[in-house]
Write an enzyme that holds these catalytic residues in place. Structure first.
Site, PDB file in Angstrom:
ATOM      1  N   LYS A  21       0.661  -1.308   0.089  1.00 42.44           N
ATOM      2  CA  LYS A  21      -0.016  -0.017   0.097  1.00 42.44           C
ATOM      3  C   LYS A  21       0.919   1.249   0.032  1.00 42.44           C
ATOM      4  O   LYS A  21       0.371   2.072  -0.705  1.00 42.44           O
ATOM      5  CB  LYS A  21      -0.815  -0.015   1.197  1.00 42.44           C
ATOM      6  CG  LYS A  21      -1.851  -1.141   1.144  1.00 42.44           C
ATOM      7  CD  LYS A  21      -3.032  -0.972   0.142  1.00 42.44           C
ATOM      8  CE  LYS A  21      -4.254  -1.968   0.351  1.00 42.44           C
ATOM      9  NZ  LYS A  21      -5.170  -1.784  -0.953  1.00 42.44           N
ATOM     10  N   SER A  65       2.028  -9.779  -0.619  1.00 42.00           N
ATOM     11  CA  SER A  65       1.632  -8.277  -0.813  1.00 42.00           C
ATOM     12  C   SER A  65       2.076  -7.652   0.579  1.00 42.00           C
ATOM     13  O   SER A  65       2.141  -6.401   0.726  1.00 42.00           O
ATOM     14  CB  SER A  65       0.147  -8.074  -1.305  1.00 42.00           C
ATOM     15  OG  SER A  65      -0.626  -8.962  -0.307  1.00 42.00           O
ATOM     16  N   GLU A  69     -10.263   5.034   2.974  1.00 40.19           N
ATOM     17  CA  GLU A  69     -10.804   3.974   3.680  1.00 40.19           C
ATOM     18  C   GLU A  69      -9.834   2.705   3.850  1.00 40.19           C
ATOM     19  O   GLU A  69      -8.780   2.832   3.382  1.00 40.19           O
ATOM     20  CB  GLU A  69     -11.978   3.305   2.587  1.00 40.19           C
ATOM     21  CG  GLU A  69     -11.356   2.509   1.498  1.00 40.19           C
ATOM     22  CD  GLU A  69     -10.475   3.103   0.803  1.00 40.19           C
ATOM     23  OE1 GLU A  69     -10.267   4.335   0.654  1.00 40.19           O
ATOM     24  OE2 GLU A  69      -9.697   2.383   0.279  1.00 40.19           O
TER      25      GLU A  69
END
Lengths: 262, 379
Positions: free
Chosen positions: B82, B365, B104
């Site tokens: 992210k 990830s 969010e």
């Protein structure tokens, strides 16, 4: 002459009342639609409840949730509109909903159902001008007015295209944000209204935040052809209150001498 | 808006008209920054010196058969991929003169990354998070608050958190940037987030060529909204011999209602500003998704994945909660790496298709620290 054209030809400020179809349930909802007319609403806007209403504040979200919890489906909503149309042949009815419900039924089938139910217009809250073309085409094919939204921050060239594509009326967003009943209304729309008028747009109706008679007077004084009031009515429905007196007070304000808010 | 924002029939910008000028502004700022060497240098420096890029490519010593490579986004600062795109968007927010960030979050990794950027750039930050995710990702909630973000619980999950962030932004766009966390949402987000995540696949491709002298047989990544998968896939799309495989959350099984397998069980529709596949009922009411991993628990998907599915360039499969948990535990035991539940879905599929002689690239990830309490209860 369309029902909207006939309404605007009367030359008085228009009071539009919004409710969520199926709120609190189907039978109650039909009676509430009649109460809105009895109170003096000139036109009715009806929501078809959607699970994820991103343009709506807490009051309208809760109304959609109540209707969905009561098992209300789009087909029930079209039946409610059809019943209303049979009882009130002259009162314009507009549908407000979201793109996914239109696409799930199929654009063509959705506008056909709206037409057959006797609705006069459809506004899809999450379809801006950028995505409007296929929705406008389907609406026109079925003789339903595609209502588009204009906001004070909408660029001039886009306003001109909204003026050309939209039919019935232009839904003017009176402020940034989602739907809700405000204490104060923000009216900063002189340029937007001038551009729309010069481009031959259908009459401007102000929505979002209109919750008191003085808001109605201020919107008309600012150049609106009328207003739509939603959250303030839906709040009363949520409390189980009769809406006729409130609608009557709001409609009465359309006759009052316009008083600008400073 | 200069572009259509379409990926084939999918994408677009389905938002209230009042938000369009904010998307126009973002699109213009993003496109200008793509051509701006100063911006790119600033972003590259942040990625290297703050976030820790490049991340390693690790060859599994004990998992097989074949050769399984892990692209280690779990080692990125913040603990997941992210951070890559959050830094890009935060720089853009500064260029646009925004003074506040909202976002969010599902698993909390995007919320943590946004909170980090808020701290780094001195911007007040509010994170919307579904209350069921607040419950199962307590550690990340605390981490976000520690870093100085306000965490606002919303009834529901990731879908409802995005609804609430969009409502906030509709009223606040004049001074606020909505730092959307994935390749979903209205244009320009799917394009912009892909470009900021592309670094994953760009590095992995070069690292793979250096290690093996060849490209992998398949690149495999988990797909919720789909940002780490798009980031891994983007630089391999032209390499037709490389299979691209997205692994969705099959939850408690694809045949029940409790999964997040939007591309396999959804129908085209519109959610959160984009035309894409959506889990929904016959009327178009959006369904509740389910996954053991909060980050894959989402009933829509980025529109470019919808396009890659329709075009056949990528394949989308599922891994169940149980399969993901097995892979999670196996990776810990075999390689000493504790990955996120989300990433474990990709690994679970890699282990299913691994054969002698195969070379597989798996997008790892994120790291699994956030999932420790849940893992303790489940394993």
């Amino acid at each position: 002459m369309s029902r909207y054209a006939a309404l605007f030809a009367r030359g008085e400020g228009v009071f539009g009342a919004f409710v969520m179809l199926g709120d609190p349930e189907l039978a109650g909802s039909a009676a509430i639609l009649d109460d809105l007319v009895a109170g003096g609403a000139d036109m009715i806007e009806v929501g078809i409840p959607f699970s994820d209403p991103i343009a709506d504040g807490p009051v309208i979200q809760a109304a959609a949730a109540r209707a969905l919890a009561a098992g209300v489906r789009p087909a029930d909503c079209f039946a409610l509109i059809r019943g209303f149309r049979d009882r009130h042949p002259e009162v314009p009815v507009g549908i407000l909903t979201y793109a996914n419900l239109v696409l799930a039924r199929g654009r063509d089938r959705f506008y056909r159902a709206a037409r057959e139910a006797g609705a006069d217009s459809v506004l899809v809250a999450d379809v801006p001008l950028h995505e409007a073309a296929p929705f406008v085409a389907a609406a026109r094919a079925w003789g339903v007015a595609p209502v588009l939204i204009a906001a004070a921050n909408t660029p001039v060239e886009r306003l001109r295209r909204i003026a050309r594509l939209g039919e019935g009326y232009v839904y003017c967003v009176a402020r940034p944000g989602v739907t809700g009943a405000d204490e104060e209304v923000r009216l900063d729309h002189g340029e937007m209204l001038a551009v729309l008028r010069a481009a031959g747009a259908p009459p401007p109706i102000f929505g979002f935040g209109i919750s008191r008679p003085d808001h109605v007077r201020a919107a008309l004084a600012a150049g609106a052809a009328g207003v739509i009031c939603g959250s303030a009515i839906v709040e009363r429905i949520a409390r189980g209150e009769d809406v006729r007196d409130f609608v009557a007070a709001m409609k009465a304000a359309t006759f009052a001498e316009p008083v600008p808010i400073d | 808006m200069l572009m259509s924002g379409r990926f084939g029939a999918h994408g677009g910008a389905f938002v209230p008209e009042v938000l369009m000028p904010a998307l126009d502004q973002l699109e213009a700022a993003f496109l200008a920054a793509q051509e701006d060497a100063g911006f790119q240098a600033e972003l590259a420096a942040l990625l290297a010196d703050y976030a820790g890029r490049p991340t390693p490519l690790t060859l599994c010593r004990n998992l097989g058969p074949g050769r399984i490579y892990l692209k280690r986004e779990d080692l990125l600062h913040g603990g997941a991929h992210k951070t890559n795109q959050v830094l890009g968007q935060a720089l853009l927010a500064g260029r646009m003169g925004k003074r506040r960030l909202i976002a969010e979050t599902g698993a909390g990794q995007h919320g943590v990354a946004t909170a980090m950027a808020g701290a780094l750039f001195g911007l007040p930050t509010r994170i919307y998070m579904g209350d069921r995710d607040v419950e199962r990702q307590q550690l990340n909630v605390f981490r976000m608050r520690l870093i100085g973000a306000e965490v606002v619980p919303v009834a529901g999950g990731l879908k409802e958190a995005i609804n609430e962030a969009l409502r906030d932004w509709t009223a606040s766009f004049e001074d606020t940037h909505y730092l959307l966390g994935t390749v979903a949402g209205p244009h320009p987000y799917p394009l912009m987030v892909r470009e900021y995540q592309r670094v994953i696949g760009r590095e992995a491709r070069a690292q793979m060529l250096a290690a093996e002298g060849r490209l992998p047989d398949a690149a495999i990544a988990c797909v919720g909204g789909g940002s780490n998968a798009i980031g891994l896939f983007a630089d391999f799309i032209a390499d037709e011999q490389v299979k691209l495989i997205g692994v969705e959350a099959a939850g408690k099984g694809l045949d029940g209602g409790e999964h997040g397998a939007t591309l396999q069980r959804g129908r085209p529709g519109v959610l959160h500003g984009a035309e894409t596949y959506v889990l929904q009922d016959a009327d178009g009411q959006v369904s509740e998704s389910w996954s053991v991993s909060a980050g894959l628990d989402y009933p829509a998907v980025g529109p470019e994945h919808a396009f890659l599915k329709d075009s056949g360039r990528a394949a989308y499969v599922g891994a169940t909660d149980a399969e993901a948990l097995v892979a999670f535990a196996l990776l810990a035991r075999a390689e000493g790496i504790v990955c996120a539940f989300e990433s474990a879905h990709a690994l679970a599929h890699a282990l299913k298709i691994a054969t002698e002689g195969a070379v597989l690239l798996v997008g790892l990830s994120g790291r699994g620290d956030k999932d420790m309490a849940q893992a303790q209860a489940l394993l």
